[in-house]
Design a protein around this motif. Structure first.
Motif, PDB file in Angstrom:
ATOM      1  N   ALA A  30      30.037  35.602  37.470  1.00 38.73           N
ATOM      2  CA  ALA A  30      29.477  36.953  37.587  1.00 38.73           C
ATOM      3  C   ALA A  30      28.624  37.009  38.842  1.00 38.73           C
ATOM      4  N   SER A  31      29.005  37.851  39.791  1.00 45.91           N
ATOM      5  CA  SER A  31      28.265  38.027  41.041  1.00 45.91           C
ATOM      6  C   SER A  31      27.630  39.412  41.058  1.00 45.91           C
ATOM      7  N   HIS A 113      26.490  28.631  42.478  1.00 44.59           N
ATOM      8  CA  HIS A 113      26.671  28.050  41.144  1.00 44.59           C
ATOM      9  C   HIS A 113      28.132  27.716  40.873  1.00 44.59           C
ATOM     10  N   ALA A 114      29.032  28.403  41.561  1.00 49.24           N
ATOM     11  CA  ALA A 114      30.452  28.151  41.319  1.00 49.24           C
ATOM     12  C   ALA A 114      30.887  26.796  41.862  1.00 49.24           C
ATOM     13  N   THR A 115      30.198  26.302  42.877  1.00 47.62           N
ATOM     14  CA  THR A 115      30.537  25.004  43.468  1.00 47.62           C
ATOM     15  C   THR A 115      29.272  24.153  43.571  1.00 47.62           C
ATOM     16  N   PRO A 125      23.965  36.672  44.629  1.00 49.50           N
ATOM     17  CA  PRO A 125      23.421  36.120  43.386  1.00 49.50           C
ATOM     18  C   PRO A 125      24.533  36.007  42.351  1.00 49.50           C
ATOM     19  N   GLU A 126      24.686  34.839  41.755  1.00 49.18           N
ATOM     20  CA  GLU A 126      25.807  34.628  40.857  1.00 49.18           C
ATOM     21  C   GLU A 126      25.471  33.597  39.789  1.00 49.18           C
ATOM     22  N   LYS A 127      26.292  33.585  38.755  1.00 48.43           N
ATOM     23  CA  LYS A 127      26.147  32.625  37.669  1.00 48.43           C
ATOM     24  C   LYS A 127      27.495  32.411  37.008  1.00 48.43           C
TER      25      LYS A 127
END
Length: 229
Positions: A30-31, A113-115, A125-127
């Motif tokens: 989720a970005s 966070h994805a990598t 911003p992401e998770k």
């Protein structure tokens, strides 16, 4: 209590979740497209201006009159080497002079966070979606981890505004078993705040849409279609 009727999108997201018992080669992320809208201050209406002028003059008639000695003491008070001349910030900014009404978007510099464990890059911003009730909740958590709280933010809608599937880079392939990263973008806006406490990143920057496309040239076409300005 969670409803037994699960939407097809949420059902598919849980199937792709890394915490799910179902093995999958895709990762859901989720970005947040966090934007700062231009502040346009309209000119004062002539009727309002006339009332303010009348109110000021009316108060001047009944204001308290002080002796001249009082003003002399006041003027001499506070003078010295420690005194700092206060210069208020101008009401008209450079953006007002150039009629700049462009929106600004937040980018963070660090490890996405994805990598995890990869090279620090500029990203939104992401998770990673794990066990949140909805993907919107995951996006809120991503933005909250950067701002600390969401009291000065507003998420536009509950559904993603767009999504894109990307292949991890060659270095990221060695760090993650996922073959495809699916990013779902949510839009959020700054409300009633001039300054935000942005943390948990190496650096951050507010960019215009044109500048944003320069940060992600490989996804410029997708971002250009996603962002309408």
């Amino acid at each position: 209590m969670q409803s037994k009727c699960m939407t097809p999108l949420l059902r598919s997201l849980r199937a792709f979740s890394s915490s799910s018992s179902t093995t999958s080669s895709d990762k859901i992320v989720a970005s947040v497209l966090f934007e700062r809208l231009p502040v346009v201050i309209p000119k004062i209406d002539p009727v309002v201006y006339a009332f303010q002028e009348f109110s000021f003059r009316w108060k001047q008639q009944y204001r308290r009159t002080y002796p001249d000695e009082f003003f002399k003491k006041y003027e001499s008070r506070g003078k010295g080497d420690y005194q700092i001349d206060y210069v208020p910030a101008p009401r008209i900014t450079e953006a007002d002079k150039t009629n700049d009404r462009r929106r600004l978007y937040l980018l963070l510099h660090g490890t996405p966070h994805a990598t995890p464990g990869g090279k620090p890059v500029w990203h939104f911003p992401e998770k990673v979606y794990e066990n949140e009730d909805t993907l919107r909740k995951c996006a809120e958590s991503a933005l909250k981890s950067v701002l600390g709280d969401l009291s000065n933010t507003y998420f536009v809608g509950n559904a993603p505004m767009a999504h894109v599937a990307v292949q991890p880079t060659e270095t990221a392939h060695d760090l993650s078993p996922f073959k495809v990263i699916k990013r779902f973008f949510f839009k959020s806006q700054v409300i009633a705040a001039n300054k935000l406490n942005i943390s948990k990143c190496d650096d951050f920057v507010w960019v215009t849409k044109d500048e944003l496309l320069e940060y992600f040239p490989e996804q410029a076409e997708f971002l250009n279609q996603m962002i309408i300005s």
